[in-house]
Design a protein around this motif. Structure first.
Motif, PDB file in Angstrom:
ATOM      1  N   UNK A   1       0.815  -1.218   0.000  1.00 58.48           N
ATOM      2  CA  UNK A   1       0.000   0.000   0.000  1.00 58.48           C
ATOM      3  C   UNK A   1       0.848   1.268   0.000  1.00 58.48           C
ATOM      4  N   UNK A   2       2.167   1.131   0.131  1.00 62.15           N
ATOM      5  CA  UNK A   2       3.047   2.277   0.324  1.00 62.15           C
ATOM      6  C   UNK A   2       2.898   3.357  -0.747  1.00 62.15           C
ATOM      7  N   UNK A   3       2.807   2.985  -2.044  1.00 58.84           N
ATOM      8  CA  UNK A   3       2.691   4.039  -3.063  1.00 58.84           C
ATOM      9  C   UNK A   3       1.479   4.954  -2.856  1.00 58.84           C
ATOM     10  N   UNK A   4       0.419   4.410  -2.280  1.00 59.03           N
ATOM     11  CA  UNK A   4      -0.777   5.222  -2.044  1.00 59.03           C
ATOM     12  C   UNK A   4      -0.538   6.308  -1.006  1.00 59.03           C
ATOM     13  N   UNK A   5       0.525   6.157  -0.190  1.00 56.63           N
ATOM     14  CA  UNK A   5       0.751   7.084   0.916  1.00 56.63           C
ATOM     15  C   UNK A   5       1.704   8.231   0.550  1.00 56.63           C
ATOM     16  N   UNK A   6       1.978   8.390  -0.742  1.00 56.53           N
ATOM     17  CA  UNK A   6       2.941   9.415  -1.166  1.00 56.53           C
ATOM     18  C   UNK A   6       2.613  10.813  -0.642  1.00 56.53           C
ATOM     19  N   UNK A   7       1.339  11.163  -0.643  1.00 57.20           N
ATOM     20  CA  UNK A   7       0.973  12.516  -0.220  1.00 57.20           C
ATOM     21  C   UNK A   7       0.354  12.582   1.172  1.00 57.20           C
ATOM     22  N   UNK A   8       0.383  11.460   1.864  1.00 57.48           N
ATOM     23  CA  UNK A   8      -0.035  11.448   3.272  1.00 57.48           C
ATOM     24  C   UNK A   8       1.137  12.014   4.083  1.00 57.48           C
ATOM     25  N   UNK A   9       0.860  12.843   5.094  1.00 58.01           N
ATOM     26  CA  UNK A   9       1.952  13.523   5.805  1.00 58.01           C
ATOM     27  C   UNK A   9       2.623  12.646   6.859  1.00 58.01           C
ATOM     28  N   UNK A  10       1.820  11.853   7.563  1.00 55.56           N
ATOM     29  CA  UNK A  10       2.381  10.945   8.572  1.00 55.56           C
ATOM     30  C   UNK A  10       1.787   9.562   8.325  1.00 55.56           C
ATOM     31  N   UNK A  11       2.639   8.551   8.281  1.00 55.74           N
ATOM     32  CA  UNK A  11       2.132   7.186   8.122  1.00 55.74           C
ATOM     33  C   UNK A  11       1.998   6.553   9.506  1.00 55.74           C
ATOM     34  N   UNK A  12       0.833   6.001   9.768  1.00 60.83           N
ATOM     35  CA  UNK A  12       0.601   5.352  11.064  1.00 60.83           C
ATOM     36  C   UNK A  12       0.813   3.848  10.941  1.00 60.83           C
ATOM     37  N   UNK A  13       1.576   3.276  11.897  1.00 58.31           N
ATOM     38  CA  UNK A  13       1.673   1.817  12.008  1.00 58.31           C
ATOM     39  C   UNK A  13       0.817   1.428  13.207  1.00 58.31           C
ATOM     40  N   UNK A  14      -0.178   0.602  12.970  1.00 59.64           N
ATOM     41  CA  UNK A  14      -1.111   0.240  14.036  1.00 59.64           C
ATOM     42  C   UNK A  14      -0.500  -0.736  15.027  1.00 59.64           C
ATOM     43  N   UNK A  15      -1.179  -0.881  16.165  1.00 58.38           N
ATOM     44  CA  UNK A  15      -0.696  -1.751  17.238  1.00 58.38           C
ATOM     45  C   UNK A  15      -0.460  -3.171  16.739  1.00 58.38           C
TER      46      UNK A  15
END
Lengths: 336, 336, 336, 336
Positions: free
Chosen positions: C170-184
């Motif tokens: 899914x990483x390419x979809x997060x290009x313009x997201x400012x902070x990536x969250x890794x869940x618990x």
């Protein structure tokens, strides 16, 4: 209470269960599901033994809807209980700071600390005479002599005092102690709780480090069912897998307890974290979460304390913390 | 014991610590690391209070190398302890089956169950007179009368008996009880443990449901330090997040305890799982893991038991289980 | 690192261990005890595999003195890390409020909530596109479409955004997201952590609900070891036996983390407690304990939220809470 | 499903809830209690989101009666599932021994161990190519090369093989692996589970070390809901407060799982205890409790294993253990 029946329950047993419930003034309503049948019990189910029902062959599961505690239940006593010890009040908007050494060591030690914490704003003096220690080879407290020293400090410095009881046989020694503390390891000592239900004195009941909030309330219920309604609850950390702190302080227990019960809630940041360096932040957090009081270990010389020095703060640190708490309290009180 | 010092410790404090350790006949060796300095303590450190050391300003951490228990320690007592109750033996290759109802209810009930489990191979009769119940409104046992009924069953059926004590004041009632049981909720009742250290009778000590194995051994040490060396350890499940069973039975405690201590280890599959349907498989697993005995709840009419019926098996189920255990034991004994 | 040897270790094995350690530039010092011999290792032991050592026949136990993480270690980076997202800063005295719905549902929904929380003082908008749900039959999020809606809200309302990633693909979809969250549930997904170590974007790493603080720091180390030093830690409750709240919020992790690491610490009162009614008190407690930020679920219509409505507060409640936090912050900042 | 309503629920909301439930073919029955009203839901509630209901203002609590898993549920699939891998069968009375090293290290190593465990009675060879390690600085496995070496050992020695997958992107490498293992840390990696639901190959799903049994079954449901019904469940220890073993092996999960599901249950005594010395007793206990298989770490030179040597047994110890298991199995099979 909800009873989930096994599939195809024997009719005779089912009838006998229903009759028994009816004989206890409980009305039974049946919901026929696709895979299972459920009985809904209407009436006072607080005295029904959930394990007794669960043992029946025809029963798959039992779920309680109503809380199993009554005296401690806010549903039946909506107003906050306020505990008074002389001029000091805890609960219902009254906040109290309890401070003192883990163990009483000498007249000089207890009086010096008492005098110091009093001048910093402590309302009650704590001090252990009987000490529950994991090792039989560790210092077990000054015992009866320790109680004597606490009473001397009370007289000399003028603070009400709290100390921990470990066995019913010690009860006569606590006649002039203002609040009796039941430690975490004795929260399930039901014989002791029953004995404390028959006296007329506030009891500070610590949550066992592996007790659920409901079990804490059931232990309070043991005391209250005996007639003594002056119970102060104390959260002091629960046992989890985390090891950087001695226990995990469950601060969410404050709003949960405020919802479930009318009894005051005091937080012990010293035993829960196990380290003096975490006492300040956890004290402020407890105040912000709505606690009715704090119980804090203070020692004039933590490194030479006879027990638990690791978690004791100095009188100077207590003085600073107390000032912070006093600055925080009026703001927090506006929020709730 | 290993003491990890804070960076740049004050020299005066460090000298004073070393002198104090030397005064206790402990030799101190220093390892200078890159980021921290470590002191290695050589000598008998079992009586040194780890929290006392940890409280010092100059100390970052303390780690124990030597176990803090001595009497219970296999290192100092390599041979298995064998507990004898009349002709019955537990430990050192001797396996005993303990069975009976959760609570004694009547002369007929206890004698009928005693007679039945005896004929199925039980060596000891269990039966509760004082019952620790979470709710003050639940049946609390027949108390002194229950002890009386146990003694009648002992006489009539001829099995040695075990029953649970809940408070020091009950001790005189246990004069003719063969084994005194300390329940999980009292494993940390240090005053009671000290009192049991002064009597001359086997004690079955149940692990608290949130106690570590080391804490169980420290509680055994409390009894043994008083002079009573006849302690039987009992694993009865620990509290975890899993809810399909009442507690999580920690069967790995068997090989762990066998390594750490010379005391016999008995397993309680009834309280740990909380359901009769899981008693068989957990009993067989305990035998396969090397347990010295089982303590099992048996009730002639579980659905009408006055407490914990949900986890009691019938005399018929016990008889079958006992036969299975007897078939398994000789094979397992070859493996260890 | 301290190695406790078995009694009478085979000399050849011991020599070979010492040579191997020396070959890794580690100096070995020996302390001969009465019952056991201890080796003290001096040098950089962070890359030594503790289990490798523990497997040796001659080794009884291994204890680590030095922390196994370096990049995340405050010892080597004394100054607080400050994470910047446009004008927003987190850490080093900068506090940030992150708010938004559990799941993005529609353009209208996310924009309405974004606009509302922005006007109440939120600095960052949260919103889930990929949702980890326990049941395969529950709503799994709008996925790629949800990311698209988040980006629309970012453009329209002007808040930086954070969203959760569940798989490397899914990483390419997060290009313009400012902070990536890794869940618990992904805190131990090491392949994902390695991939996030190679990008150039802040990562908010949630503590697994059964992860120790040290494990959280080791997972941060996975990201940082790859070159990405912008890690925000988030405490969101740990799994315990208590059931009145979904998890137990470990607020003592705030001072513990502040001591061990330089990374900012954010608290999630919504997922930890699981109930909207406890969000306010736990938010205030987190601020009082010194947190660098809060991440809070806000929904305009919690009762009709497509997931986790039970724990979402309304925009009105958020506005009030935000005002309280802003009144509290300057006072708390004086205390630390 | 049982919905407990708040006191005096708003009538409009209540009507709307009932209508929504009816629209999902769920029949609602009402029980009016004294303090609370309860709704009983009759119909297929497995797809109803319990948190959605719980978020409603008028709802105090929701309790599930029916299990939320269907494919994995024994209620709907009474017969044991038997998984076949070539001639090897697991489940439904078929017991399989899985053995091999934690990590594949070389052609010689994996073939030597494979040959040895095969001659001792192992039916399946295990070996890790992708290793989830807590530290980024620890050996991470030979990865693709390790898979290659496993395939060579399969060809050369003639045992079916199992290896662990850590990310969806690795799936093509597993084409010729016979069983794909999902490790404890990935039990909640729902994207991976969904991907495994679409392939046609047995999956061994390890219970997360902090996952409930119901959560394990929900993760199995993720795979099965995708169409892949060949799931083997594996208990490998859960995280508790006890520290003498790495985790606490929950052997009661065997009878619990046998009751709830038709899927086979395999036990991992190596990872659960963390020590080679406890593998024998826990293996025998697992067999006695009714397990369908064991997965055991075997290494020819544990002290020089590249990972987890501490818990690996030697081929000689495995051979002895295997003989014990074979002697035990026919007796145990008679008991169930």
């Amino acid at each position: 209470m909800i009873i989930v029946l096994e599939q195809n329950p024997e009719e005779k047993q089912l009838d006998s269960l229903k009759q028994w419930l009816n004989s206890m003034d409980i009305n039974v309503q049946t919901i026929e599901g696709i895979h299972s049948t459920v009985l809904g019990l209407v009436g006072d189910t607080s005295t029904i033994d959930i394990e007794f029902i669960g043992a029946l062959d025809i029963v798959a599961d039992v779920k309680r809807i109503q809380e199993p505690y009554k005296q401690a239940n806010r549903r039946f006593h909506p107003l906050d209980t306020i505990i008074s010890i002389g001029d000091v009040k805890i609960g219902g908007g009254n906040f109290a700071m309890i401070a003192g050494p883990c163990a009483v060591e000498s007249h000089e030690q207890i009086c010096m600390i008492a005098s110091s914490v009093k001048s910093s704003g402590a309302a009650i003096l704590r001090g252990g005479a009987f000490k529950p220690r994991t090792s039989p080879y560790a210092f077990q407290g000054l015992r009866a002599d320790g109680i004597e020293l606490m009473l001397e400090a009370k007289k000399e410095i003028g603070l009400p005092i709290i100390s921990e009881i470990m066995d019913i046989s010690q009860l006569p020694l606590f006649d002039n102690i203002d609040i009796i503390q039941v430690g975490a390891r004795n929260m399930h000592n039901f014989e002791l709780l029953k004995a404390l239900g028959k006296i007329n004195k506030p009891v500070l009941l610590k949550r066992g480090f592996s007790a659920t909030i409901q079990e804490l309330l059931m232990s309070a219920e043991y005391i209250m069912a005996g007639g003594n309604e002056e119970v102060i609850l104390c959260e002091r950390g629960i046992r989890t897998f985390e090891t950087t702190t001695r226990n995990t302080l469950d601060l969410a227990s404050i709003p949960v307890l405020k919802e479930l019960t009318h009894l005051p809630v005091v937080i012990d940041p010293s035993h829960s974290t196990g380290y003096a360096k975490y006492v300040k932040s956890m004290s402020l957090a407890a105040v912000a979460a709505g606690a009715d009081g704090l119980i804090i270990e203070v020692h004039n010389d933590p490194a030479n304390a006879m027990c638990d020095g690791q978690q004791s703060i100095t009188p100077e640190a207590f003085s600073e913390l107390s000032a912070h708490v006093n600055e925080l309290l009026p703001i927090i009180n506006k929020f709730y």
